[in-house]
Design a protein around this motif. Structure first.
Motif, PDB file in Angstrom:
ATOM      1  N   ARG A 183      41.297  53.700 -48.260  1.00 39.64           N
ATOM      2  CA  ARG A 183      40.546  52.493 -47.926  1.00 39.64           C
ATOM      3  C   ARG A 183      40.583  51.573 -49.144  1.00 39.64           C
ATOM      4  NH1 ARG A 183      40.908  53.225 -43.246  1.00 39.64           N
ATOM      5  NH2 ARG A 183      39.475  54.346 -41.929  1.00 39.64           N
ATOM      6  N   THR A 194      38.655  54.597 -51.084  1.00 47.16           N
ATOM      7  CA  THR A 194      39.378  55.821 -50.746  1.00 47.16           C
ATOM      8  C   THR A 194      38.504  57.026 -51.060  1.00 47.16           C
ATOM      9  OG1 THR A 194      41.492  54.757 -51.182  1.00 47.16           O
ATOM     10  CG2 THR A 194      41.465  57.173 -51.218  1.00 47.16           C
ATOM     11  N   THR A 244      44.330  57.601 -42.702  1.00 45.70           N
ATOM     12  CA  THR A 244      44.344  58.989 -43.150  1.00 45.70           C
ATOM     13  C   THR A 244      45.753  59.514 -42.925  1.00 45.70           C
ATOM     14  OG1 THR A 244      42.031  59.210 -42.507  1.00 45.70           O
ATOM     15  CG2 THR A 244      43.255  61.252 -42.870  1.00 45.70           C
ATOM     16  N   GLN A 247      41.325  59.855 -47.099  1.00 42.46           N
ATOM     17  CA  GLN A 247      41.284  58.640 -46.294  1.00 42.46           C
ATOM     18  C   GLN A 247      41.424  57.435 -47.222  1.00 42.46           C
ATOM     19  OE1 GLN A 247      37.562  57.431 -44.200  1.00 42.46           O
ATOM     20  NE2 GLN A 247      38.786  57.979 -42.414  1.00 42.46           N
TER      21      GLN A 247
END
Length: 157
Positions: free
Chosen positions: A61, A47, A126, A59
């Motif tokens: 992740r 992230t 996102t 975002q």
């Protein structure tokens, strides 16, 4: 016979082989809010803050949350704040509901229950951005009868 005080290429490669794994472990290790049965383990994964069209976006992740004890449906919340900037919601992750929003705070709540040790995963994506500028996104994880966990994602200047 000459002696050189500069490191050899071989010694640099050997040092790099030991250094790189330590860096990876330091960034990948979860952050624990506290110890005991009321704790969360929060792993940011990959992230990160990304810049999209002049705005900063968080975002997600590989972001995951593991509770040490059972968490019921609708009890686990993720609160994202940026005290320096206005936030805009761009969407809601699957398995979560946007339950509250204001200029500088978005609150998401889980839609399923989980047993102790089960991992909640925020799907990659996102879901919010800010008005641009500096500061940080602060993600706080909370649930009734649990200690809060917090992870901060600094916004590059």
């Amino acid at each position: 016979m000459t002696h050189s005080s500069s490191p050899t290429r071989r010694s640099l490669i050997k040092a790099g082989a030991w250094t790189a794994p330590a860096i990876v472990l330091a960034t990948a290790a979860p952050t624990f809010a506290a110890s005991g049965s009321r704790a969360f383990a929060v792993a940011g994964g990959g992230t990160a803050v990304v810049n999209e069209f002049g705005l900063n976006a968080l975002q997600f992740r590989g972001f995951s949350i593991t509770a040490a004890s059972d968490v019921g449906k609708g009890e686990l919340t993720i609160t994202v704040t940026n005290p320096d900037r206005s936030l805009t919601e761009l969407g809601t992750p699957d398995g979560w509901t946007l339950t509250s929003s204001s200029a500088q705070k978005l609150v998401y709540t889980n839609t399923v229950a989980a047993k102790a040790g089960q991992k909640f995963v925020v799907p990659n994506g996102t879901y919010l951005n800010d008005s641009g500028g500096g500061g940080a996104f602060v993600v706080t994880v909370s649930a009734p009868d649990h200690d809060r966990a917090r992870i901060t994602f600094a916004i590059p200047e």
